[in-house]
Design an enzyme around this catalytic site. Structure first.
Site, PDB file in Angstrom:
ATOM      1  N   HIS A  40      50.324  28.035  57.845  1.00 39.32           N
ATOM      2  CA  HIS A  40      51.052  27.223  58.925  1.00 39.32           C
ATOM      3  C   HIS A  40      51.148  27.569  60.386  1.00 39.32           C
ATOM      4  O   HIS A  40      51.600  28.048  61.171  1.00 39.32           O
ATOM      5  CB  HIS A  40      52.646  27.212  58.651  1.00 39.32           C
ATOM      6  CG  HIS A  40      53.018  26.723  57.266  1.00 39.32           C
ATOM      7  ND1 HIS A  40      52.532  25.592  56.808  1.00 39.32           N
ATOM      8  CD2 HIS A  40      54.228  26.993  56.558  1.00 39.32           C
ATOM      9  CE1 HIS A  40      53.097  25.249  55.750  1.00 39.32           C
ATOM     10  NE2 HIS A  40      54.224  25.941  55.524  1.00 39.32           N
TER      11      HIS A  40
ATOM     12  N   GLU B  81      55.741  17.189  52.746  1.00 39.78           N
ATOM     13  CA  GLU B  81      55.084  17.554  53.768  1.00 39.78           C
ATOM     14  C   GLU B  81      53.660  16.729  54.068  1.00 39.78           C
ATOM     15  O   GLU B  81      52.803  17.217  53.245  1.00 39.78           O
ATOM     16  CB  GLU B  81      54.753  18.965  53.968  1.00 39.78           C
ATOM     17  CG  GLU B  81      55.861  19.963  53.893  1.00 39.78           C
ATOM     18  CD  GLU B  81      55.661  21.258  53.335  1.00 39.78           C
ATOM     19  OE1 GLU B  81      54.616  21.993  53.771  1.00 39.78           O
ATOM     20  OE2 GLU B  81      56.185  21.881  52.506  1.00 39.78           O
TER      21      GLU B  81
ATOM     22  N   HIS C 201      58.186  19.866  58.665  1.00 36.84           N
ATOM     23  CA  HIS C 201      58.523  20.717  57.573  1.00 36.84           C
ATOM     24  C   HIS C 201      60.323  20.715  57.377  1.00 36.84           C
ATOM     25  O   HIS C 201      60.837  21.637  56.951  1.00 36.84           O
ATOM     26  CB  HIS C 201      58.089  22.279  57.838  1.00 36.84           C
ATOM     27  CG  HIS C 201      57.930  22.896  56.617  1.00 36.84           C
ATOM     28  ND1 HIS C 201      58.818  23.661  55.803  1.00 36.84           N
ATOM     29  CD2 HIS C 201      56.917  23.630  56.046  1.00 36.84           C
ATOM     30  CE1 HIS C 201      58.367  24.276  54.783  1.00 36.84           C
ATOM     31  NE2 HIS C 201      56.945  24.118  55.014  1.00 36.84           N
TER      32      HIS C 201
HETATM   33  C1  BGC Z   1      54.246  26.041  51.645  1.00 38.28           C
HETATM   34  C2  BGC Z   1      54.601  27.056  50.901  1.00 38.28           C
HETATM   35  C3  BGC Z   1      55.423  28.224  51.769  1.00 38.28           C
HETATM   36  C4  BGC Z   1      56.420  27.541  52.525  1.00 38.28           C
HETATM   37  C5  BGC Z   1      57.339  28.250  53.767  1.00 38.28           C
HETATM   38  C6  BGC Z   1      55.281  25.463  52.345  1.00 38.28           C
HETATM   39  O1  BGC Z   1      54.816  24.413  53.330  1.00 38.28           O
HETATM   40  O2  BGC Z   1      53.829  25.088  50.844  1.00 38.28           O
HETATM   41  O3  BGC Z   1      53.812  27.990  50.214  1.00 38.28           O
HETATM   42  O4  BGC Z   1      56.094  29.376  51.148  1.00 38.28           O
HETATM   43  O5  BGC Z   1      55.888  26.492  53.421  1.00 38.28           O
HETATM   44  O6  BGC Z   1      58.396  27.621  54.184  1.00 38.28           O
END
Ligand code: BGC
Length: 360
Positions: A114, A323, A189
């Site tokens: 991320h 997402e 998210h």
């Molecule tokens: C991911 C997860 C991660 C999470 C964190 C998601 O988008 O796929 O693996 O733990 O975000 O909030």
């Protein structure tokens, strides 16, 4: 399905931007159109609340968020934020473009996740435009990411427009340019719980996903490169199914945490990716996107320690994130759709969340 906005309230589209609690750095933005309200902040360009009506109840906030906007500066679960420069994982945080090697920050086991330690999700964005007319209202957040930030090449200018129309649809338009070739993968998210978190779990929500395939993962949570059929797996949501159906089948993830390969026509048209619905509230969210993939993540590590905006503790499987994205770790898989943005090009993607009520 019918639009939530079929119940006219007489409220016309409006946008307000106010400093938060006298702190000029933090903005509280509110979009209202008919009977949908979307609240946002400039930290992470985040959606902090979405109020929609249910079939029998009034407006409820159906996304996870903090009551105090200052908490968005440290937001380990990424509530509502725009994630970038690269959403999801890059194996070992290492890649090369045109023969030049790059190391971006590693912040998730051996992987980059991320956008790194201080990705776009944790930055202050600037409000660069607000608009309202009879039909729609919108806000644009912009951010300049410096060459070398988190290890990425190139100065990148990125903008995200949130536009709320009069048919219950929130359009999210992402755009970016760069002065050096760089990977880019932007998503939002938000975690939904269509009961407004009155029920602590989303496992009874129904999900439909327009995907016949998914990207297989290795033990380190990055794609193997194989694109596998969903047939016969707990990832087959081509017909609506409860999220409970497969949540126990992925013990390493403690729930769903998978990237779907969306069934798309040729090109990058805006097409339906998923429908999430919940019977008792009657609420639905339909997701449309131009992007090739969608990560399904069922808040597997929420542990009840955070009391959210609704005044309840966010527990495991309390919310579900849809997402829309490019595939994870695309930089290592040349047969995945490319995520490299070159100087002179425009990154442009769109996702729509359409809020509705199940027709009787
Ligand atoms: C991911 C997860 C991660 C999470 C964190 C998601 O988008 O796929 O693996 O733990 O975000 O909030």
């Amino acid at each position: 399905m019918k639009y939530a906005t079929a119940q006219e309230t007489g409220e016309k589209a409006s946008v307000t931007v106010l400093p938060y609690n006298g702190d000029e750095r933090i903005l509280r933005v509110r979009l209202r159109n008919r009977n949908i309200i979307v609240e946002l902040t400039n930290i992470g360009s985040a959606i902090t609340a979405i109020y929609t009506p249910g079939k029998n109840d009034g407006l409820k906030n159906i996304v996870a968020g903090y009551a105090d906007l200052k908490n968005y500066l440290h937001n380990p679960d990424y509530y509502g934020v725009v994630v970038g420069r690269y959403a999801n994982r890059i194996a070992a945080g290492h890649f090369s473009i045109n023969g030049k090697e790059y190391q971006v920050s590693v912040n998730n086991g051996s992987n980059h996740l991320h956008g790194g330690v201080q990705g776009f999700s944790h930055k202050f964005w600037t409000v660069t435009s607000v608009k309202e007319n009879e039909q729609q209202c919108s806000v644009v957040f912009s951010y300049n990411s410096a060459d070398g930030e988190e290890g990425y090449p190139g100065n990148m200018s990125v903008s995200v427009e949130y536009q709320l129309d009069d048919a219950g649809r929130l359009h999210i338009h992402y755009s970016a340019t760069t002065d050096k070739s760089t990977p880019v993968n932007l998503t939002n998210h938000s975690y939904f719980n269509l009961t407004g978190f009155e029920q602590p779990s989303i496992l009874d929500h129904l999900l439909e996903v327009n995907a016949s395939a998914y990207t297989e993962k290795s033990e380190n949570d990055t794609p193997t490169g194989q694109i596998l059929s969903v047939t016969g797996t707990a990832l087959d949501f081509r017909k609506p199914g409860k999220l409970s159906k497969g949540v126990d089948q992925f013990p390493a993830d403690m729930g769903y945490d998978h990237n779907f390969v969306l069934d798309k026509s040729e090109g990058n048209d805006l097409e339906k990716a998923a429908v999430l619905s919940e019977a008792s509230s009657g609420r639905t969210v339909t997701v449309y996107t131009t992007k090739p993939g969608m990560q399904l993540y069922t808040a597997n590590f929420w542990n009840g320690s955070i009391i959210g905006q609704q005044g309840v503790a966010y527990r495991q499987h309390g919310g579900v994130a849809l997402e829309t994205q490019s595939f994870p770790d695309s930089v290592h898989h040349p047969h995945f759709p490319s995520t490299i943005l070159h100087p002179g090009e425009q990154y442009r993607t769109t996702t729509i969340f359409e809020f509705g009520i199940i027709a009787e």
